[in-house]
Design a protein around this motif. Structure first.
Motif: not given
Length: 182
Positions: A48-61
């Motif tokens: 969940w942490g890495p997925i949320m991190g990737m989602m956060q990065k994707r959202e920022e991108y």
């Protein structure tokens, strides 16, 4: 210890009895619940942490891409307005150059016409003066010839008395001489 084992057997015995009767296996359920909770904790920690991190990065991108696209659109609009402004200014400058060239052409045309008129007037005046000079020379030459003719006739008349026929003949001869001299 035997007592602890008996209670587990008694507990499993109750659950087995209940299962045999069509009841629920509480022990299996508890084990599955514990494994499910452990799975949730592990998923939360490692997935969940890495997925949320990737989602956060994707959202920022995506947000940065949208911002960059908006910035590019604003720059393109500004460049378009600038180009339109420069095109309008260039058209105005070209129109001014054309108008200046037209007015310079008209001015030059008027100067050429005035110069030609002045030159024509000067040539006309010079021609008139030359005609007048030639006329005066011709009159003077005729007067000189008439005077010399008169003197000649008078001298001939004096030398001899001539009849009217001889006088006419003499005048005609003199006119022929004057005609041949020209």
């Amino acid at each position: 210890m035997v007592k602890g084992v008996n209670s587990v057997q008694a507990y499993t015995g109750i659950s087995t009895i209940n299962a045999a009767i069509g009841g629920l296996h509480v022990g299996d359920m508890l084990v599955q619940l514990i494994f499910f909770i452990i799975l949730l904790v592990l998923l939360r920690k490692y997935a969940w942490g890495p997925i949320m991190g990737m989602m956060q990065k994707r959202e920022e991108y995506i947000a940065s891409e949208i911002e960059a696209a908006e910035k590019s659109r604003a720059e393109a609009e500004k460049a378009s307005q600038e180009a339109t402004k420069q095109l309008k200014q260039t058209k105005q400058e070209a129109q001014k150059i054309i108008e200046d060239a037209k007015s310079a052409g008209v001015k030059q045309e008027q100067e050429i016409i005035q110069s030609a008129r002045n030159e024509a007037d000067r040539i006309k005046l010079a021609a008139q003066e030359e005609i007048q000079n030639e006329k005066e020379k011709a009159i003077q030459a005729l007067q000189d010839q008439v005077a010399s003719l008169s003197v000649l006739i008078a001298s001939k008349v004096i030398e001899k008395e001539i009849s009217a026929q001889d006088q006419e003949k003499l005048i005609n001869e003199y006119i022929k001489e004057v005609g041949e001299e020209r």
